[in-house]
Design a protein around this motif. Sequence first.
Motif, mmCIF file in Angstrom:
data_model
loop_
_atom_site.group_PDB
_atom_site.id
_atom_site.type_symbol
_atom_site.label_atom_id
_atom_site.label_comp_id
_atom_site.label_asym_id
_atom_site.label_seq_id
_atom_site.Cartn_x
_atom_site.Cartn_y
_atom_site.Cartn_z
ATOM 1 N N ARG A 1 0.812 -1.213 0.000
ATOM 2 C CA ARG A 1 0.000 0.000 0.000
ATOM 3 C C ARG A 1 0.853 1.275 0.000
ATOM 4 O O ARG A 1 0.421 2.324 -0.473
ATOM 5 C CB ARG A 1 -0.934 0.005 1.209
ATOM 6 N N ASP A 2 2.060 1.177 0.566
ATOM 7 C CA ASP A 2 2.921 2.358 0.619
ATOM 8 C C ASP A 2 3.749 2.528 -0.651
ATOM 9 O O ASP A 2 4.632 3.389 -0.723
ATOM 10 C CB ASP A 2 3.850 2.293 1.832
ATOM 11 N N GLY A 3 3.472 1.707 -1.668
ATOM 12 C CA GLY A 3 4.178 1.827 -2.937
ATOM 13 C C GLY A 3 5.444 1.004 -3.032
ATOM 14 O O GLY A 3 6.150 1.060 -4.037
ATOM 15 N N THR A 4 5.728 0.223 -2.018
ATOM 16 C CA THR A 4 6.928 -0.616 -2.018
ATOM 17 C C THR A 4 6.696 -1.906 -2.792
ATOM 18 O O THR A 4 5.644 -2.526 -2.668
ATOM 19 C CB THR A 4 7.342 -0.963 -0.574
ATOM 20 N N TYR A 5 7.669 -2.288 -3.591
ATOM 21 C CA TYR A 5 7.574 -3.510 -4.381
ATOM 22 C C TYR A 5 8.360 -4.636 -3.705
ATOM 23 O O TYR A 5 9.418 -4.413 -3.119
ATOM 24 C CB TYR A 5 8.140 -3.294 -5.787
ATOM 25 N N ARG A 6 7.845 -5.857 -3.828
ATOM 26 C CA ARG A 6 8.512 -7.059 -3.346
ATOM 27 C C ARG A 6 8.344 -8.166 -4.377
ATOM 28 O O ARG A 6 7.470 -8.084 -5.248
ATOM 29 C CB ARG A 6 7.912 -7.524 -2.007
ATOM 30 N N ILE A 7 9.191 -9.199 -4.280
ATOM 31 C CA ILE A 7 9.049 -10.352 -5.167
ATOM 32 C C ILE A 7 7.705 -11.021 -4.886
ATOM 33 O O ILE A 7 7.344 -11.253 -3.731
ATOM 34 C CB ILE A 7 10.196 -11.357 -4.956
ATOM 35 N N GLY A 8 6.975 -11.346 -5.948
ATOM 36 C CA GLY A 8 5.640 -11.915 -5.802
ATOM 37 C C GLY A 8 5.632 -13.420 -5.649
ATOM 38 O O GLY A 8 6.632 -14.103 -5.907
ATOM 39 N N LEU A 9 4.488 -13.927 -5.249
ATOM 40 C CA LEU A 9 4.332 -15.361 -5.008
ATOM 41 C C LEU A 9 4.573 -16.180 -6.269
ATOM 42 O O LEU A 9 5.098 -17.298 -6.206
ATOM 43 C CB LEU A 9 2.924 -15.635 -4.462
ATOM 44 N N ARG A 10 4.224 -15.635 -7.420
ATOM 45 C CA ARG A 10 4.406 -16.399 -8.650
ATOM 46 C C ARG A 10 5.877 -16.687 -8.919
ATOM 47 O O ARG A 10 6.223 -17.759 -9.432
ATOM 48 C CB ARG A 10 3.800 -15.634 -9.837
ATOM 49 N N MET A 11 6.753 -15.747 -8.565
ATOM 50 C CA MET A 11 8.179 -15.965 -8.752
ATOM 51 C C MET A 11 8.682 -17.070 -7.839
ATOM 52 O O MET A 11 9.529 -17.879 -8.217
ATOM 53 C CB MET A 11 8.955 -14.671 -8.486
ATOM 54 N N TRP A 12 8.168 -17.104 -6.603
ATOM 55 C CA TRP A 12 8.561 -18.157 -5.672
ATOM 56 C C TRP A 12 8.121 -19.531 -6.199
ATOM 57 O O TRP A 12 8.855 -20.512 -6.084
ATOM 58 C CB TRP A 12 7.954 -17.911 -4.296
ATOM 59 N N LYS A 13 6.915 -19.576 -6.772
ATOM 60 C CA LYS A 13 6.427 -20.839 -7.319
ATOM 61 C C LYS A 13 7.285 -21.306 -8.486
ATOM 62 O O LYS A 13 7.609 -22.489 -8.600
ATOM 63 C CB LYS A 13 4.970 -20.685 -7.757
ATOM 64 N N LEU A 14 7.649 -20.365 -9.350
ATOM 65 C CA LEU A 14 8.505 -20.722 -10.482
ATOM 66 C C LEU A 14 9.879 -21.168 -9.989
ATOM 67 O O LEU A 14 10.462 -22.122 -10.515
ATOM 68 C CB LEU A 14 8.641 -19.524 -11.429
ATOM 69 N N GLY A 15 10.399 -20.478 -8.980
ATOM 70 C CA GLY A 15 11.704 -20.837 -8.439
ATOM 71 C C GLY A 15 11.734 -22.234 -7.857
ATOM 72 O O GLY A 15 12.757 -22.929 -7.921
ATOM 73 N N SER A 16 10.606 -22.662 -7.297
ATOM 74 C CA SER A 16 10.553 -23.986 -6.687
ATOM 75 C C SER A 16 10.644 -25.094 -7.722
ATOM 76 O O SER A 16 10.915 -26.250 -7.383
ATOM 77 C CB SER A 16 9.252 -24.146 -5.884
ATOM 78 N N LEU A 17 10.417 -24.764 -9.009
ATOM 79 C CA LEU A 17 10.499 -25.754 -10.072
ATOM 80 C C LEU A 17 11.930 -25.990 -10.538
ATOM 81 O O LEU A 17 12.200 -26.940 -11.265
ATOM 82 C CB LEU A 17 9.652 -25.309 -11.271
ATOM 83 N N CYS A 18 12.838 -25.113 -10.111
ATOM 84 C CA CYS A 18 14.232 -25.227 -10.543
ATOM 85 C C CYS A 18 14.860 -26.480 -9.945
ATOM 86 O O CYS A 18 14.731 -26.732 -8.742
ATOM 87 C CB CYS A 18 15.013 -23.993 -10.105
ATOM 88 N N PRO A 19 15.553 -27.294 -10.758
ATOM 89 C CA PRO A 19 16.229 -28.476 -10.221
ATOM 90 C C PRO A 19 17.233 -28.070 -9.152
ATOM 91 O O PRO A 19 17.867 -27.023 -9.251
ATOM 92 C CB PRO A 19 16.943 -29.074 -11.447
#
Length: 277
Positions: free
Chosen positions: A65-83
């Motif tokens: 809400r304060d305009g700060t950006y963070r890594i989103g959940l979708r990136m974490w999900k994609l990262g979990s697929l990495c061997p």
Amino acid sequence: MSTLRDARKAGRTVSSRVFAVLGAFSHDRPALRLVDLTAVTGLPVSTVHRIATELVELGALKKDRDGTYRIGLRMWKLGSLCPQPRTLRDVSLPYIHDLYEATGENVHLAVLDGYEALYVERMWGPRSVDVATRVGWRRPLHATGVGKVLLAHAPRELQQAVLASELKRYTPHTIVMPGLLMRALQEVRETGIARCSEELTLGTASVAVPIHGPDRRVVAALSVVSHTVARSRSLSAVEPALRLAAKSISRELANGYASEPEATGSTGSVGADDRLA
């Protein structure tokens, strides 16, 4: 700084700009505002805003809400697929745990990343001295035990650049004279161990040793950090165990391993022929 250089060099394509924005986030920069993203990437504010907005819509970034950006959940999900390959950290963790159990002190694993030592693993406990290091943090090469090991085995060009730079004095004990630092690095190469007392933080001392990769080149440094008052008692006693741990890790790495993703390798380690005399 490397993110900024990479963005300026590769900023001509859409994909490189997107990855520049995503690459701005790190362990020590988990939340960034638009102005921060612009500064880190070196891209125009309008470009960063457009990319960040699209990434939020795709779930790759999250906007608070304060305009700060963070890594989103979708990136974490994609990262979990990495061997998950057998990495330096995977190989080192059992030995790091053994060193901690034997000493009760901080145990650090670091690699060379640019002109700094990047900490890729750390183990500590209630008896450990409080030190300003965390996994993902970077510290100067000339003022830390792991840094001196990595610098001693670094490419000639990197050594020359560090020695020619304005070395920061963190404490009265920090070695900032190029000649003295060069002699210290020579001693590290000759003895196979770096000893550092109150050069980065008062009240702490460390010993560090190199870890060799499959080609016998130094790929990392392993250290134990203790209270200065306990140095003569604990660190000298732990040196044989530290050397043995590094030798054991190196032996396992001889069969090959996957480089740590944090270590860019842009100024990676080299053999003796490339080092300063």
